[in-house]
Design a protein around this motif. Sequence first.
Motif, PDB file in Angstrom:
ATOM      1  N   GLU A 460     -12.003 -23.240  -3.084  1.00 37.29           N
ATOM      2  CA  GLU A 460     -11.144 -22.282  -2.406  1.00 37.29           C
ATOM      3  C   GLU A 460     -11.982 -21.481  -1.425  1.00 37.29           C
ATOM      4  O   GLU A 460     -13.198 -21.338  -1.590  1.00 37.29           O
ATOM      5  CB  GLU A 460     -10.471 -21.347  -3.411  1.00 37.29           C
ATOM      6  CG  GLU A 460     -11.427 -20.507  -4.240  1.00 37.29           C
ATOM      7  CD  GLU A 460     -10.686 -19.654  -5.268  1.00 37.29           C
ATOM      8  OE1 GLU A 460      -9.532 -19.969  -5.573  1.00 37.29           O
ATOM      9  OE2 GLU A 460     -11.295 -18.688  -5.764  1.00 37.29           O
ATOM     10  N   TYR A 475     -17.079 -21.409   0.670  1.00 39.76           N
ATOM     11  CA  TYR A 475     -16.166 -21.977  -0.330  1.00 39.76           C
ATOM     12  C   TYR A 475     -16.783 -21.803  -1.719  1.00 39.76           C
ATOM     13  O   TYR A 475     -18.018 -21.755  -1.859  1.00 39.76           O
ATOM     14  CB  TYR A 475     -15.951 -23.471  -0.086  1.00 39.76           C
ATOM     15  CG  TYR A 475     -15.122 -23.811   1.129  1.00 39.76           C
ATOM     16  CD1 TYR A 475     -13.759 -24.061   1.019  1.00 39.76           C
ATOM     17  CD2 TYR A 475     -15.705 -23.902   2.395  1.00 39.76           C
ATOM     18  CE1 TYR A 475     -12.994 -24.394   2.124  1.00 39.76           C
ATOM     19  CE2 TYR A 475     -14.951 -24.227   3.515  1.00 39.76           C
ATOM     20  CZ  TYR A 475     -13.593 -24.475   3.367  1.00 39.76           C
ATOM     21  OH  TYR A 475     -12.838 -24.801   4.457  1.00 39.76           O
ATOM     22  N   PRO A 478     -12.776 -22.616  -7.956  1.00 39.42           N
ATOM     23  CA  PRO A 478     -11.746 -21.618  -8.305  1.00 39.42           C
ATOM     24  C   PRO A 478     -12.250 -20.552  -9.274  1.00 39.42           C
ATOM     25  O   PRO A 478     -12.870 -20.845 -10.288  1.00 39.42           O
ATOM     26  CB  PRO A 478     -10.658 -22.481  -8.956  1.00 39.42           C
ATOM     27  CG  PRO A 478     -10.823 -23.832  -8.310  1.00 39.42           C
ATOM     28  CD  PRO A 478     -12.300 -23.998  -8.106  1.00 39.42           C
TER      29      PRO A 478
END
Length: 485
Positions: A460, A475, A478
Amino acid sequence: MAQGAAVLMPAGLMLFLGAWGIRRQDAIWRDEAVTYDMAHRSLADLWSTLLHVDVVHGLYYALMHVWFAGYDATFRGAFGDAVGLRLPSVAAMTVAAAGVALLGQRLVGRRAGLLAGFTFALIPVVQQYAQEGRSYAMVCALVVWATYVLVLASAGPRRGLWLGYTALMLAACLLHEFAALALPAHGAAVVLARLPRRVLRSWLLASAAVLAALAPLAVFSTRQSAQISWLMWPDPLQLLTFAVLAVLGIACARVRIRSRGPIGLRALGVPLLLLPTLLLLLASHVEPAYVDRYVLYYVVGFALLAGAALARLLRPADERGQTRGRRLRRAMAVVLLLAVLLPVNVHLRSPDSRVDDVTAVAHAVREVSEPGDGLLFMPSRRRIWRATLPRDFRGLHDLAQAESPLASHTLYGTERTGDVIRDRMLTARRIVVAGDPDGQPADDNDQEIAKRSTLRTAFEVCSSREVRGAKITVYARPGACGGGR
């Protein structure tokens, strides 16, 4: 006005304009980063690389290698890398401005030469490439002086002059192959001037010698033609620049001007202004190859025509009988033109004037990354962004790289297969991606597809920021955007 002053004044103006804002806030764009990287490789490593890529710039890289050997030891600490990259181009354009002034003097007269040199120095595209660490300013200077020697040889044919013309044109072509497009312009000047057959014969022999010596490099470089596969139809702004200068140059050629010597101003200036660009555009219909800097020397033709036209239009009253009001209006027109050019020239000295800013990219990566983060370049050729400031990428793991640019004798290194890249990405908690900004076409090879799909499905976005010509995105897996290890 003394002859020396009419040459030194344009050269001095070009030197001033080249030195003005040369650091550009230490911004370096990707092509200059390539120059920096190649010039700092050993000559053995450079040779091995040229066998795979960028052989057309081989001589320039070798010259810059020698230059940096002295600059790094003496001046780098005081002035930095950006100045070192650009000083040779500033010097080359200064020499070119002096040559344009001499050409104008030889073809028309002292005042025309002075104004031609000033015009050359004030052209924005000349100032742009005077401040870039690439070969185009050197090529332009060599073509200018080859043209001057050609004019001398046409007036009094001597073997030494033709040897000098051959040597200068060959050096220009070895620095960049498209300098050969100046040869048809020179040939057209010889034909249009209706010079004796012995002059035409000497020019043909000199041109044949240049092309014969260039042929091995040209043939070998065709194996590396994929390097310019990114070229599509010419940039509209570049075409507009050429069109404007071409129209203005042709208009200047219509001014009644008395030329000196066997080669007239129009016979030389018009072909030099038009032919190189038109021939390159014609060739681009077969294989896209047009970029204005490849034939930068076409602006010399415009400068010669404009300088001669200005010399006639701005003659003193005692020579032309013009009223004080007319002289004042013409002077105001010149001042207005300079005022219009000023914002353009200021912009050229800002980081925003180039495609990207390698220095800003490196600093942004350093600010958002943490030791141990993964690193990806998307696409892989953007790995050149780390060439000038590798310390800003220290502690990061390049997840896709198989071999470094130096080890692989390439510009951007080699990458692992898509499957291996995916597996390595999945072992990382955070990944810093240095990629193109939104709206740029995405590469569709196996490696780039693997990068994009893995980021989309397994990571994410934590943060994203844009710098000139790049987008730096962090990035994380999660739930891991908060940091911590």
